[in-house]
Enzyme design. Structure first.
Site, short mmCIF file in Angstrom:
data_model
loop_
_atom_site.label_atom_id
_atom_site.label_comp_id
_atom_site.label_asym_id
_atom_site.label_seq_id
_atom_site.Cartn_x
_atom_site.Cartn_y
_atom_site.Cartn_z
N TYR A 78 0.85 -1.20 0.00
CA TYR A 78 0.00 0.00 0.00
C TYR A 78 0.87 1.24 0.00
O TYR A 78 1.91 1.27 0.67
CB TYR A 78 -0.89 0.03 1.24
CG TYR A 78 -2.33 -0.29 0.89
CD1 TYR A 78 -3.07 0.59 0.11
CD2 TYR A 78 -2.93 -1.46 1.32
CE1 TYR A 78 -4.37 0.31 -0.24
CE2 TYR A 78 -4.24 -1.76 0.98
CZ TYR A 78 -4.96 -0.88 0.20
OH TYR A 78 -6.24 -1.17 -0.16
N GLU A 80 -0.69 4.86 -0.42
CA GLU A 80 -1.52 6.03 -0.70
C GLU A 80 -0.69 7.30 -0.57
O GLU A 80 0.11 7.43 0.36
CB GLU A 80 -2.71 6.08 0.25
CG GLU A 80 -3.78 5.07 -0.16
CD GLU A 80 -4.95 5.02 0.80
OE1 GLU A 80 -5.01 5.84 1.72
OE2 GLU A 80 -5.78 4.11 0.63
N ASP A 233 -7.54 12.25 -25.31
CA ASP A 233 -7.52 10.88 -24.77
C ASP A 233 -6.91 10.01 -25.86
O ASP A 233 -7.56 9.65 -26.83
CB ASP A 233 -8.95 10.43 -24.44
CG ASP A 233 -9.01 8.98 -23.99
OD1 ASP A 233 -7.98 8.28 -24.10
OD2 ASP A 233 -10.08 8.55 -23.53
N THR A 259 -4.66 4.84 -21.68
CA THR A 259 -4.42 3.53 -21.08
C THR A 259 -3.00 3.14 -21.47
O THR A 259 -2.35 3.82 -22.27
CB THR A 259 -5.39 2.47 -21.62
OG1 THR A 259 -5.41 2.56 -23.04
CG2 THR A 259 -6.78 2.64 -21.06
N LYS A 262 -2.88 -0.87 -24.72
CA LYS A 262 -3.38 -1.05 -26.09
C LYS A 262 -2.17 -1.01 -27.02
O LYS A 262 -1.32 -1.88 -26.89
CB LYS A 262 -4.42 0.03 -26.41
CG LYS A 262 -5.65 -0.05 -25.47
CD LYS A 262 -6.75 0.89 -25.90
CE LYS A 262 -8.01 0.70 -25.11
NZ LYS A 262 -8.07 1.51 -23.88
N ARG A 268 -1.73 -3.40 -17.69
CA ARG A 268 -3.04 -2.75 -17.78
C ARG A 268 -3.15 -1.65 -16.73
O ARG A 268 -3.15 -1.93 -15.52
CB ARG A 268 -4.12 -3.80 -17.55
CG ARG A 268 -5.52 -3.39 -17.86
CD ARG A 268 -6.39 -4.62 -17.89
NE ARG A 268 -6.21 -5.33 -19.14
CZ ARG A 268 -7.04 -5.23 -20.18
NH1 ARG A 268 -8.13 -4.52 -20.09
NH2 ARG A 268 -6.80 -5.87 -21.30
N1 DSN Z 1 -13.25 -0.49 -24.31
C1 DSN Z 1 -12.00 -0.08 -24.92
C2 DSN Z 1 -12.01 -0.34 -26.37
O1 DSN Z 1 -12.17 -1.48 -26.72
O2 DSN Z 1 -11.86 0.57 -27.20
C3 DSN Z 1 -11.66 1.28 -24.62
O3 DSN Z 1 -11.74 1.51 -23.26
#
Ligand code: DSN
Length: 485
Positions: A78, A80, A233, A259, A262, A268
């Site tokens: 932890y 925080e 984003d 994110t 991807k 993740r």
């Molecule tokens: N749900 C994701 C996607 O597949 O584009 C994005 O968060």
């Protein structure tokens, strides 16, 4: 009573553990020993990933190194707060890890640390977005994002005529902008017109199913004209941005979220970048400074989140180191080439693509002109080991039965697929689509369609044959990240 437990640990010599406990738990058993049921399921999933064609545009195959960090003792801690200011003891190493992740994040996107900062604690992209909203907006302030059916993301304010679906649209007032019905490109003219009327406090440039480049300069001009903050984003495309193969939102945005799993191919998680330094100079020559750092940090913690997922931050840091290499740039160049090869081949096979092609890692196939839909084709694809997702196309009303199929090139490119391999992938998709067409002519509702696939012997045999060919093709390619297959 003192007990001695002898234990072999992953091929190393017997480990002698002494304990005075009255119970035998050591936590040293492997997953296969400790929980064979879960081990079996994970083995099945590994096989599915190796034998299938992974075309979900938001997925990728993370490296073994990043997965090691993700599965490490960092999970236990932890912490925080932020480096140097924690609410827990024992965080001296965690501080170094978080600072390293921040440093690598700025380096991966070639950012000057005097002008940009980053918070690496968001649990994923959606929490990163909500943190940014709560950082810079008051409840019911206005935002504009690309509409979900037009390729936007849920968290950019999605609502229907009857329902505020995303929490973003519940807590803030959302007005979507759209893509142009003829060109399939973001309709910047209309966005500008609407923004002048709606006067949003924040405009979001970001997409989930948009295959073209975003004109960040245009967004900046619109934001400046209506005095809105500009959030990019870049979740889908952050790997391409890090690789320097498409334009960077950092040249124009005030805030950037992403994110990390991807195209960026990491563990993740999520990140929120914010500008620092001088924002503008007023008429009297006084410098107006950005005040985003404290706002974003406080929004992530303590406003929205608790303890950071340090194992994820470790895994992200590993991926960010990789993202700054020439090898990663070459990978991203190949992602673009493969997506283009897939796009060309789909068109040659008679498929319609939204916007007519791609400039990034994905294509959006509009199945409606073929009398089909994403749900039916996704179902057949899934049965033959092609993993893709149904997706709304512009004009669609239902997200459960939309007209499109979204296909991404990032994951298979990580397995070493080249352009000719993607042509073969399209041949397989065409065969799956032909099966969907045949079954559609023999059935009515989606429910009947699915039942037919389960019961018609002729179709079952056709799918089995196609699945076998796909499995034999896919298994030839190496799989990053798996040490024991
Ligand atoms: N749900 C994701 C996607 O597949 O584009 C994005 O968060």
């Amino acid at each position: 009573m003192r007990r001695v437990i002898l234990k072999a640990v992953e091929g190393r010599p017997l480990l002698r553990l002494t304990t005075s406990r009255s119970y035998a738990w050591t936590g040293q058993e492997s997953l296969a020993e400790d929980d064979p049921e879960m081990w079996q399921l994970i083995s099945q999933e590994k096989r599915r990933q190796m034998e299938g064609l992974e075309l979900i545009a938001s997925e990728n195959f993370c490296s073994r190194a990043a997965l090691e960090a993700l599965g490490s003792c960092l999970n236990n801690k932890y912490s925080e707060g932020y480096p140097g200011q924690r609410y827990y003891g024992g965080t001296e190493v965690i501080d170094k890890i978080e600072l390293l992740c921040q440093k690598r994040a700025l380096e991966a996107f070639r950012l000057d640390k005097e002008l940009w900062g980053v918070n690496v604690q968001p649990y994923s992209g959606s929490p990163a977005n909500f943190a940014v909203y709560t950082a810079v907006l008051a409840p019911h302030d206005r935002i504009m994002g690309l509409d979900l059916p037009d390729g936007g993301h849920l968290t950019h304010g999605f609502m229907t005529e009857t329902k505020r679906v995303s929490a973003t649209s519940v807590y803030f007032e959302s007005m979507p902008y759209k893509i142009h019905s003829q060109t399939g490109l973001i309709d910047y003219e209309k966005l500008h017109e609407s923004a002048k009327l709606f006067k949003p406090k924040l405009i979001i440039a970001g997409t989930s199913a948009y295959s073209r480049l975003i004109d960040y300069k245009r967004f900046r001009e619109i934001c400046d004209d209506v005095k809105a903050l500009f959030l990019a984003d870049m979740a889908h495309i952050s790997g391409l941005v890090a690789g320097g193969v498409i334009p960077s939102p950092f040249d124009y945005a005030d805030l950037v979220t992403t994110t990390t799993h991807k195209t960026l191919r990491g563990a993740r998680s999520g990140m929120a970048f914010f500008r620092k330094g001088v924002r503008s100079v007023d008429k009297s020559g006084k410098q107006i400074m950005y005040d985003l750092e404290t706002k974003v940090n406080q929004a992530v913690f303590p406003a929205l989140q608790g303890g950071p997922h340090n194992h994820a931050i470790g895994g992200v840091a590993v991926a960010l180191k990789q993202a700054a290499t020439q090898e990663f740039k070459a990978y991203q160049q190949q992602v673009l080439k493969n997506a283009k090869a897939m796009s060309k081949s789909l068109i040659e096979n008679g498929f319609n693509l939204v916007s007519g092609g791609t400039d990034n890692h994905l294509v959006l196939v509009d199945l409606r002109p073929r009398g089909l839909d994403g749900a039916r084709v996704e179902t057949v694809c899934n049965k033959v080991s092609i993993t893709a997702n149904k997706n709304t196309c512009p004009g669609d009303k239902s997200a459960m039965n939309p007209g499109g199929l979204r296909l991404g090139a990032a994951a298979l490119t990580s397995r070493g697929f080249m352009e000719s391999d993607f042509e073969k992938v399209v041949d397989f998709i065409a065969e799956a689509t032909a099966i969907a067409t045949e079954v559609k002519t023999k059935t009515n509702k989606l429910k009947d369609f699915k039942a037919f696939l389960e019961t018609d012997e002729d179709v079952i045999a056709k799918m089995a044959q196609l699945k076998k060919a796909i499995n034999e093709f896919a298994i030839r390619f190496p799989m990053p990240g798996f040490s024991d297959h």
